[in-house]
Design an enzyme around this catalytic site. Sequence first.
Site, PDB file in Angstrom:
ATOM      1  N   ASP A   1      -1.760   5.251  -6.490  1.00 34.55           N
ATOM      2  CA  ASP A   1      -2.241   4.379  -5.413  1.00 34.55           C
ATOM      3  C   ASP A   1      -2.158   2.927  -5.878  1.00 34.55           C
ATOM      4  OD1 ASP A   1      -3.566   3.091  -3.374  1.00 34.55           O
ATOM      5  OD2 ASP A   1      -5.358   4.343  -3.444  1.00 34.55           O
TER       6      ASP A   1
ATOM      7  N   ASP B   1       0.846  -1.196   0.000  1.00 40.58           N
ATOM      8  CA  ASP B   1       0.000   0.000   0.000  1.00 40.58           C
ATOM      9  C   ASP B   1       0.879   1.242   0.000  1.00 40.58           C
ATOM     10  OD1 ASP B   1      -1.888   2.028   0.439  1.00 40.58           O
ATOM     11  OD2 ASP B   1      -3.154   0.711   1.632  1.00 40.58           O
TER      12      ASP B   1
END
Length: 491
Positions: free
Chosen positions: A375, A164
């Site tokens: 992202d 992440d």
Amino acid sequence: MATSQQAAVIFSAVVVLLLLSSLAHGRGAGAARQHYHVVQTSHLQPKSLCSGLKEVPSGGTGTWVPVHRPFGPCSPSSRGPERAPPSLIEMLRWDQVRTEYVRRKATGMADDMLNPAKPRVTMAQVDYSPNAAFGIGSGYGGSAAIDADGDGDSMILAQTMSIDTTVDVPWIQCAPCPVPECYAQKNALFDPSRSSTSAAVRCGSPACRSLGSYGNGCSSNSTRNGGDCQYLIEYSDDRATAGTYMTDTLTISSSTTVMNFRFGCSHAVRGKFSDQTAGTMSLGGGAQSLLSQTARGLGNAFSYCVPAPSSSGFLSLGGPATRSTNSRSSRFATTPLVRNAVNPSLYLVRLQGIVVAGRRLRVPPAVFSPGAIMDSSAVVTQLPPTAYRALRRAFTRAMAAYPMNGKMGNLDTCYDFLGFTNVTVPAVSLVFGGGAVVALDPPAVMLSGCLAFTPTSTDLALGFIGNVQTQTHEVLYDVAAGTVGFRRGAC
């Protein structure tokens, strides 16, 4: 409506590239460009065999680990009893909730997780987050272990973790961690008491203070002077993890270890997490992330390649070995890295245009001015509404030969390819600041028969670059150089 089996393939309905046509609409040199892709439609079943890694990462100064899709055949976590994968609609719903939370973090909007009036979202973490295995500790933690030298003497517990880029604090579940205080996971729990190099971070230490908003006070039952440092991470969908902030040895590969690696040792969670992973390896720009903790030794850069579901990708720390024009790093199309003023740990880029079938859409550059968040866990790319409408118009004109088929979640441009053997899909490219042009393959344009883009709420909202669009590209976050690079066909 996609079946669960189709969702496991993830990018199923338009996948197999047969040939590239050069149906050009430009003139001169532009006429030689490939403006359409002819692809085979299918009644595809999920692939049961892993095709492996296409090529090794471009990095030479750093180190790398394989990356897999959580439900694909290349993921070790997927082995074992058969289980139904999440549906695509579940994934898209989770993606909307998660990206909205990240957007609020970037704009400084408060997110009061303890407010009883705040709507609660109950769903599993069924995302497209890529997974990788890391070794934690000095040994004897369980049966799932990394055997670094191949002699059968396994010393390090392997932990499959999601990747992440919007979170700063790495964390894993640690024993003792009974259900339901913790969630069931496929990996054996890491037991810090069985690692000779494990130690809790002391309260009041610089490492504890560096947690900032992630700090959660000190343990009350510790005999150590000042107590043990505690952490708390809260997520968008009412999930949270809490426990002790610790240090231990991190093994990235057989030749690379990180001593005194700081991470959260989770002893309690709130909400539902995927049993495919033991925690999260965070790569945000904050002081606690894997990138920051390895920047001095490996270089202030990292890259990853999110693979197709039946392939392997990679996470590379350190980036390309050299940035000279004659090196492999010159194969990257680069754009300036923009840091968010409210939350500098997020990575942003400037999208400036979109090309469909060889024609650049007429979208004023100011429409893209808020920027887009890079992202690794976002599913589909989110565009300003003005840009999305222009993309949708151009795409539907190019796809006029095929009947439309309603919506799928928040994907509103879907097609029914039943009865068609081949489909001609317009080529789509994203144009970034600095002139970087990223050409997308058909699986990065269409997701289960739908245009794989969505609009944001307004043109003033931050967008997202999703991993459907960046799949099979090596995405290089060269923080030291202040750029983001894209290398096509890397995995």
